[in-house]
Design a protein around this motif. Structure first.
Motif, PDB file in Angstrom:
ATOM      1  N   SER A 164      34.400  23.287  24.772  1.00 42.96           N
ATOM      2  CA  SER A 164      35.043  23.020  26.062  1.00 42.96           C
ATOM      3  C   SER A 164      36.172  24.016  26.307  1.00 42.96           C
ATOM      4  O   SER A 164      36.333  24.544  27.421  1.00 42.96           O
ATOM      5  CB  SER A 164      35.593  21.588  26.090  1.00 42.96           C
ATOM      6  OG  SER A 164      34.559  20.637  25.993  1.00 42.96           O
ATOM      7  N   TYR A 165      36.947  24.257  25.268  1.00 37.83           N
ATOM      8  CA  TYR A 165      38.053  25.217  25.384  1.00 37.83           C
ATOM      9  C   TYR A 165      37.531  26.609  25.729  1.00 37.83           C
ATOM     10  O   TYR A 165      38.099  27.306  26.583  1.00 37.83           O
ATOM     11  CB  TYR A 165      38.849  25.253  24.075  1.00 37.83           C
ATOM     12  CG  TYR A 165      39.959  26.276  24.075  1.00 37.83           C
ATOM     13  CD1 TYR A 165      41.183  25.994  24.680  1.00 37.83           C
ATOM     14  CD2 TYR A 165      39.786  27.524  23.482  1.00 37.83           C
ATOM     15  CE1 TYR A 165      42.202  26.933  24.680  1.00 37.83           C
ATOM     16  CE2 TYR A 165      40.797  28.471  23.488  1.00 37.83           C
ATOM     17  CZ  TYR A 165      42.004  28.169  24.094  1.00 37.83           C
ATOM     18  OH  TYR A 165      43.018  29.105  24.117  1.00 37.83           O
ATOM     19  N   ARG A 166      36.455  27.007  25.085  1.00 35.03           N
ATOM     20  CA  ARG A 166      35.890  28.337  25.349  1.00 35.03           C
ATOM     21  C   ARG A 166      35.389  28.460  26.787  1.00 35.03           C
ATOM     22  O   ARG A 166      35.430  29.538  27.371  1.00 35.03           O
ATOM     23  CB  ARG A 166      34.761  28.618  24.358  1.00 35.03           C
ATOM     24  CG  ARG A 166      35.267  28.901  22.946  1.00 35.03           C
ATOM     25  CD  ARG A 166      34.129  29.023  21.965  1.00 35.03           C
ATOM     26  NE  ARG A 166      34.639  29.324  20.622  1.00 35.03           N
ATOM     27  CZ  ARG A 166      33.922  29.234  19.509  1.00 35.03           C
ATOM     28  NH1 ARG A 166      32.634  28.819  19.588  1.00 35.03           N
ATOM     29  NH2 ARG A 166      34.435  29.502  18.345  1.00 35.03           N
ATOM     30  N   PHE A 167      34.904  27.367  27.338  1.00 34.83           N
ATOM     31  CA  PHE A 167      34.456  27.388  28.732  1.00 34.83           C
ATOM     32  C   PHE A 167      35.600  27.742  29.677  1.00 34.83           C
ATOM     33  O   PHE A 167      35.398  28.389  30.707  1.00 34.83           O
ATOM     34  CB  PHE A 167      33.903  26.012  29.130  1.00 34.83           C
ATOM     35  CG  PHE A 167      32.402  25.955  29.194  1.00 34.83           C
ATOM     36  CD1 PHE A 167      31.727  26.511  30.260  1.00 34.83           C
ATOM     37  CD2 PHE A 167      31.673  25.311  28.203  1.00 34.83           C
ATOM     38  CE1 PHE A 167      30.336  26.433  30.333  1.00 34.83           C
ATOM     39  CE2 PHE A 167      30.293  25.232  28.270  1.00 34.83           C
ATOM     40  CZ  PHE A 167      29.619  25.803  29.338  1.00 34.83           C
ATOM     41  N   ILE A 168      36.822  27.280  29.336  1.00 37.44           N
ATOM     42  CA  ILE A 168      37.921  27.371  30.302  1.00 37.44           C
ATOM     43  C   ILE A 168      39.040  28.325  29.889  1.00 37.44           C
ATOM     44  O   ILE A 168      39.994  28.511  30.655  1.00 37.44           O
ATOM     45  CB  ILE A 168      38.536  25.976  30.545  1.00 37.44           C
ATOM     46  CG1 ILE A 168      39.230  25.459  29.285  1.00 37.44           C
ATOM     47  CG2 ILE A 168      37.471  24.988  31.016  1.00 37.44           C
ATOM     48  CD1 ILE A 168      40.053  24.201  29.515  1.00 37.44           C
TER      49      ILE A 168
END
Length: 353
Positions: free
Chosen positions: A205-209
Motif C-alpha cells: 500500500s505504501y509503495r502505491f502512494i
C-alpha cells in the motif's frame, strides 16, 4: 419508502422494525433482506415494510411505482455509503499494480461521506449492518475512514487532520490490489504462504502512494496501520511512540469493523461484545486513548434505554456500573426480572432499540 413484502428482493435494507402480532419485532430495523425474511413476512401476513431507496450493493431499488406505498423517508448517510462502496469497487477493479492512483478522485468520493459520518453518534452501531459478506473487502475500505474520522473528531483532531486520517484509512488496504484481494476473501484458513503475503500489504500500500502528492503523515499511517503498541504488529514490529497517532486510530477502526462485520466464514458480532473483547484481549496492543474513546462512544447507556440481548430477550437498562460499562442491570420485558450482566457473562447486549 413503504412497499408490500412481495416487492422485496434480497439486498433491500429494512429501516423500521417489522411488527407482527408480537410484542417484539419479527424483523428488526437495519436488517438486510434475505430469502428467509421473505418467508417470515409471508407467514406473519405483513402487508407493508419500510425500506431504504438503495440496496446494500448501492443499486437503486426499483419496483412498480404504482404499487409503492409512498412516504418520504430519507436515509442520506446509508444511501451515500452504499453508493461510495459501489464506486470504490469500480475504482479498485479499474486499477492494477502499474496504475497511478487518482487521489483527487478518492477525496471527492469519500470526503462528503466522512463529513456526514463524523457527526452521527450512532454510526459505530449501524455500519456493521450495511455489509454483503462476499464483498466485505470494499465495505471495509469505505467503513474504516468513516469510523476513524468519527473517533478522531471525538479525540479533538482538526478538520485538516481528520481528512488526512480518512485518506490514509481508505488507502491502507490498497496494497491488496497486487494479488491479495482474492486471498483476503477466502472462506477458509489461509496457508502460511498466503498469510505471509497478507502481512506485506501495508508495504505494498505504501509503495502505491509513496510518490503521490499526499501528506507524509498519510504515507506513514498507511505503512504502520497494522503495527501494535507492544511491538507484535507488522510489517516492521515497531512499538509505542514509534507508531504514528493516525495509524493508531486506523488500527482500532480496522479491528472494530472487521470484528463486527459479517464475513463469508463468520457471523457478525455485537459492537458491545467486540469492545469487551478489545478491552480484554487487545489492551496492551492498541492505543488506550483511542480504545477508550471507542468504548465511550459506543457505551453511552442511560437508565430507561431499551435493548435487545444476545439471547433474543428484550429489556430496559435500570443501572450501569461505571467499572463495567458494557454490562448493566437489565429488566426483562416479558417478566420484569432483573438480570445482572456482570454476573451472567454468557449474555451481552446485542443492540440498542
Amino acid at each position: 419508502m413503504k412497499v408490500h413484502p412481495q416487492q422485496l428482493i434480497p439486498g433491500c435494507l429494512i429501516i423500521k422494525d417489522v411488527m407482527g402480532q408480537t410484542l417484539t419485532p419479527i424483523i428488526p430495523k437495519n436488517t438486510v433482506v434475505e430469502p428467509i425474511h421473505l418467508q417470515v413476512l409471508k407467514k406473519f401476513k405483513v402487508l407493508e415494510v419500510e425500506i431504504a431507496n438503495k440496496l446494500v450493493n448501492g443499486d437503486v431499488f426499483e419496483t412498480d411505482q404504482q404499487e409503492v406505498i409512498t412516504e418520504e423517508q430519507e436515509m442520506p448517510f446509508y444511501e451515500q455509503y452504499v453508493d461510495v462502496v459501489k464506486k470504490t469497487e469500480g475504482l479498485f477493479k479499474s486499477w492494477d499494480h502499474r496504475s497511478k492512483v487518482d487521489v483527487q478522485k478518492i477525496r471527492e468520493l469519500i470526503y462528503p461521506l466522512i463529513e456526514q459520518g463524523e457527526n452521527k453518534s450512532d454510526v459505530l452501531l449501524k455500519m456493521h449492518h450495511y455489509n454483503k459478506p462476499e464483498n466485505y473487502f470494499y465495505y471495509h475500505i469505505v467503513s474504516m475512514p468513516v469510523i476513524a474520522t468519527f473517533l478522531a473528531k471525538q479525540l479533538g483532531y482538526s478538520s485538516k487532520e481528520r481528512l488526512n486520517i480518512a485518506l490514509a484509512a481508505f488507502l491502507s488496504d490498497i496494497g491488496m490490489l497486487k494479488d491479495q484481494e482474492d486471498i483476503y476473501l477466502q472462506n477458509r484458513n489461509l496457508t502460511q504462504e498466503e498469510f505471509k503475503k497478507i502481512r506485506q500489504h501495508p508495504v505494498e500500500s505504501y509503495r502505491f502512494i509513496e510518490n503521490l502528492p499526499v501528506h507524509q503523515d498519510v504515507k506513514v499511517a498507511v505503512l504502520q496501520h497494522h503495527e501494535r503498541i507492544d511491538g507484535s504488529g507488522y510489517p516492521m514490529g515497531v512499538k509505542a511512540d514509534k507508531i504514528h497517532p493516525f495509524a493508531n486510530i486506523i488500527a482500532v477502526s480496522d479491528i472494530f469493523h472487521a470484528m463486527t462485520s459479517e464475513r463469508v466464514y463468520r457471523r457478525k458480532q455485537s459492537p458491545y461484545k467486540v469492545v469487551e473483547e478489545l478491552m480484554k484481549e487487545h489492551i496492551d496492543k492498541l492505543d488506550m486513548k483511542v480504545l477508550n474513546q471507542l468504548v465511550k462512544s459506543i457505551v453511552n447507556f442511560s437508565n430507561g434505554t431499551q435493548v435487545k440481548l444476545s439471547n433474543n430477550e428484550y429489556g430496559t437498562i435500570v443501572f450501569t456500573d461505571e467499572r463495567h460499562p458494557t454490562r448493566p442491570l437489565v429488566k426483562l420485558a416479558k417478566d420484569q426480572e432483573i438480570i445482572n450482566l456482570i454476573e451472567d457473562k454468557s449474555i451481552y447486549i446485542e443492540e440498542i432499540l
